[in-house]
Motif scaffolding. Sequence first.
Motif, PDB file in Angstrom:
ATOM      1  N   TYR A 128       5.722  10.593   5.177  1.00 15.34           N
ATOM      2  CA  TYR A 128       4.324  11.032   5.255  1.00 15.34           C
ATOM      3  C   TYR A 128       3.806  11.114   6.693  1.00 15.34           C
ATOM      4  CZ  TYR A 128      -0.650  11.457   4.373  1.00 15.34           C
ATOM      5  OH  TYR A 128      -1.947  11.900   4.369  1.00 15.34           O
ATOM      6  N   PHE A 136       1.974   4.829  -1.410  1.00 16.96           N
ATOM      7  CA  PHE A 136       1.190   5.858  -2.104  1.00 16.96           C
ATOM      8  C   PHE A 136       1.815   6.148  -3.469  1.00 16.96           C
ATOM      9  CE2 PHE A 136       0.939   7.266   2.503  1.00 16.96           C
ATOM     10  CZ  PHE A 136      -0.167   6.476   2.766  1.00 16.96           C
ATOM     11  N   PRO A 137       1.069   5.906  -4.556  1.00 12.26           N
ATOM     12  CA  PRO A 137       1.666   6.057  -5.884  1.00 12.26           C
ATOM     13  C   PRO A 137       1.930   7.513  -6.256  1.00 12.26           C
ATOM     14  CG  PRO A 137      -0.659   5.543  -6.065  1.00 12.26           C
ATOM     15  CD  PRO A 137      -0.323   5.469  -4.603  1.00 12.26           C
ATOM     16  N   ASN A 138       1.269   8.440  -5.568  1.00 14.84           N
ATOM     17  CA  ASN A 138       1.438   9.850  -5.916  1.00 14.84           C
ATOM     18  C   ASN A 138       2.600  10.499  -5.161  1.00 14.84           C
ATOM     19  OD1 ASN A 138      -0.413   9.328  -3.737  1.00 14.84           O
ATOM     20  ND2 ASN A 138      -0.694  11.538  -3.589  1.00 14.84           N
ATOM     21  N   MET A 139       3.333   9.709  -4.380  1.00 22.16           N
ATOM     22  CA  MET A 139       4.506  10.258  -3.667  1.00 22.16           C
ATOM     23  C   MET A 139       5.714   9.387  -4.000  1.00 22.16           C
ATOM     24  SD  MET A 139       2.793  10.683   0.077  1.00 22.16           S
ATOM     25  CE  MET A 139       1.094  11.225   0.238  1.00 22.16           C
ATOM     26  N   ASP A 150       6.551   3.147  -8.773  1.00 26.21           N
ATOM     27  CA  ASP A 150       6.466   2.142  -9.834  1.00 26.21           C
ATOM     28  C   ASP A 150       7.829   1.812 -10.448  1.00 26.21           C
ATOM     29  OD1 ASP A 150       6.838   4.486 -11.176  1.00 26.21           O
ATOM     30  OD2 ASP A 150       5.048   4.362 -12.417  1.00 26.21           O
ATOM     31  N   ARG A 162      10.262   7.053  -8.036  1.00 23.78           N
ATOM     32  CA  ARG A 162       8.812   6.837  -7.990  1.00 23.78           C
ATOM     33  C   ARG A 162       8.556   5.393  -7.577  1.00 23.78           C
ATOM     34  NH1 ARG A 162       7.720   8.622 -13.378  1.00 23.78           N
ATOM     35  NH2 ARG A 162       6.880   6.529 -13.657  1.00 23.78           N
ATOM     36  N   ALA A 164       0.817  -1.219   0.000  1.00 17.36           N
ATOM     37  CA  ALA A 164       0.000   0.000   0.000  1.00 17.36           C
ATOM     38  C   ALA A 164       0.849   1.266   0.000  1.00 17.36           C
ATOM     39  CB  ALA A 164      -0.961  -0.003   1.197  1.00 17.36           C
TER      40      ALA A 164
END
Lengths: 327, 271, 273
Positions: free
Chosen positions: A103, A92-95, A137, A135, A90
């Motif tokens: 975070y 966070f893909p936007n960070m 990914d 990133r 889990a």
Amino acid sequence: MTHPLTIRLDNCAKTWPDGTRALAPLNLSIDAGETLALLGPSGCGKTTLLRMICGLESADEGGRIRFGDDDVTQVAPEARGVGVVFQGYALFPNMNVAGNVGYGLKIRGVDAASRRRRVAEMLELVELEALAERRIDQLSGGQRQRVALARAIAIEPRVLLLDEPLTALDARLRQQLRVDLAKLLKTLGITCVIVTHDQEEAMMLGDRVAVMSAGRLEQLGAPETLYRDPASPFVADFLGTLCRLEGGEVATRHGVAALTFRPHEVELAPPGQGLPARVQARFFLGSHIRFELALADGQRFTALAAPDAIWQPGDTVSALIEQARVA
Amino acid sequence: MRHSRFDTRLGLTATLAVVAFLIGPVLLSVTAGVTRNYFVGLSSGLTLDWIVQVWDLYADTIWRSYAVALATLAITTIIGVPAAWVLTLFPGRLSRLLEELLTLPVAVPGLATALALIVSWGSVGWLRSSVAFIVIGHVLFTLPFMVRAVRAGMQGADLMVLDEAAATLGASRRRRFFDIIVPAASSGIVTGALTVVTLSIGEFNLTWLLHTPLTKTLPVGLADSYASMRLEVASAYTLVFLLMLLPLMVGLQWIAARSTRHGGLGLGAST
Amino acid sequence: MGRRRAWLVIAAPAVVLFLAFWLLPMAKLAGIGAATPQGMDASAYWLVVTQPRYWQSLINTVALSLGATLATLVIALPVSRFLARHPDFPGRRVLMSLLLFPLAFPGVVVGFLVILATGRQGVLNTLSKALSGDPMVLAYGMAGLFIGYLYFLLPRTIGVLMTAVEGIDKHWLEAAQTLGASPWRRFVDIELPALTGALTAAGAMCFATAMGAFGTVFTLGTRIDVLPITIYDEFTNYANLPVAAALSVVLGLATWAVLYVANSLAARTARGN
């Protein structure tokens, strides 16, 4: 790191809105600084128990959860101060990596400079210093696992919870990370609960292992105790293959109704000494050979032998069962 | 997972408000269509007179709309299903470009498409004065919906492998298309068909510019009644139209609920 | 591959239809827009961008469409989140059907519904007169058109956003929660970024749909100054084909471009995740 805490669950049960029982009432005490492994097949309630400890599920009426002297039963997850590594991580893909790890600190209002320092420290701990700006990914599975771990411990949690932390990885990497994780947990000295369906993982990481089945705690104890002295056939079977033979020949030779044993507890010898059996299949596995055998009455069992064993399918052998136990 | 109480309350309030906003006016329209005198109110009594009057005045537009919708459906099926199969077979750039192009008549306002048709084909007298002109417009507008629905149905089954397997068994292309591909895509074709008929029956923007006094469809008649008839007649006409849509929408939602869980219908009437 | 290529021929009817009845006619329309209307001294395209009454109409349309798009997204988001997050809510299926039924309503009907709700004989006016004594009629102007746009945009948007909300990994939200994030922070830090692609795509779809809407305005009153009505007027009332063509091409290009850019952006963020 903050001082480790004990966790106590009293009379904690979980019933879903549709009436199904996920967890029978359960009492459990986890010592300060201890790593407890929750082991069981999928659907046994181990993840539900973990989610109750971090507050994502609430226990049924009457259940109480305490961290040290604090009753946290009514405390929301965001205020419990637990670090959680989720199954699948889990992230966070936007960070990016640093954003994920930092975070929880950002939420706590930690200023940017201290945050940067702490994130660097965490990434060093999990040996990912070079990837701070990556990133999500762009990370491999093993790297993601370590980012998730760093994110969970960055907030200096009172308790660390890991849900199947290594399941998503391939077998070879899992071996490696299991060792790393065991080392890290010792360094941190934090109270930790780890959920897994892999008995080897549970035995390597857990100071104690809690075996669960169908919403019930089957047995709790040190890995060795569980293996050597299982309280039920379920526990025995879950911690490695367990064979069972009964009646007829067994009764005459051993004087018991049934015999349970593990494959490595069988010694194969030329016919005439122990239980006569026929070799049905032979699998060469490098460090040992696995034989599938059958008694004259058709009962089957498994035996492990040294890699130089000469028996072939069709041979008749005798099985000497060493630590024969009454089932 | 627990949801925050604020989230749930806000969500429920917003949902009920939006449902009221969307359905309230429909109920008003239905009521007006069966009320003897809407300005007096329900106390004036209920009546079916307005619906009878609508039937006398506009029955031809209803039949014509059905005819146009069926013709549109036939053409979009005959040319859309093969096109969808080709787009599935060649998932490359060219095929994406082709799909993008076929979608243009939906992306570009219907008014522009209608003007383009008029300046290019309006001088062909027999075409301009027949319903075929309207059907052409409707096919342009609905074809992308048919292609998309059929493609979605084709991607579920691993059709390319099935097609190759049938080919190794000696089936000709024609046999394979009708024996393997069309049956596998049948649920997509049904979704596409319901969508095409729904959109065609309600299409106004193109039709308003393409129709002649002798080729009025239902929405054209509706616009006419809104401008010139009393409110009760306009409402009764709207009621008839809603009753025509109802089975189509129920069918679409039934299929959507059966195949996937989420709620998006790939549909959007001309605005 | 060669075996597959033989299939290409069956897509020919669709391609021919598209070329003959859309692409070539559109090219011809674009050509007509380059002509000089009677009594003017420049091409229609030039007139369209230089004459205030045309670009005023364009600005009106863009402003109204933009406003309706934003309002739709703001209203649709909590509705979509609620419906996606409460799959067991009693009556959810009925609510969904009611929300999606208006998808099939053409613009003319939407316009009529707006008149019934907010017109001279509308409920709003009756209520307003009963409560405050003052009449309240919105239907026949920009406000009525705005309501009409909301009416047809909401059902289109809710379905799209629901699917997007259902696609959010709930473990992201739980992870943020265990890290201490409040519901508001989880919404801002995790949920909104995950929905950016869907919001962009839905917004573009709303904007393009609103820009080209004709039926709704047509019912509400042809005095409202938006582009589709201007085009219709130029074509039917003034027989000014070049200007109608030029405006159509500009409108078509604008809506297509918005959709294209937004969809590529949405696809890119989807891949980024």
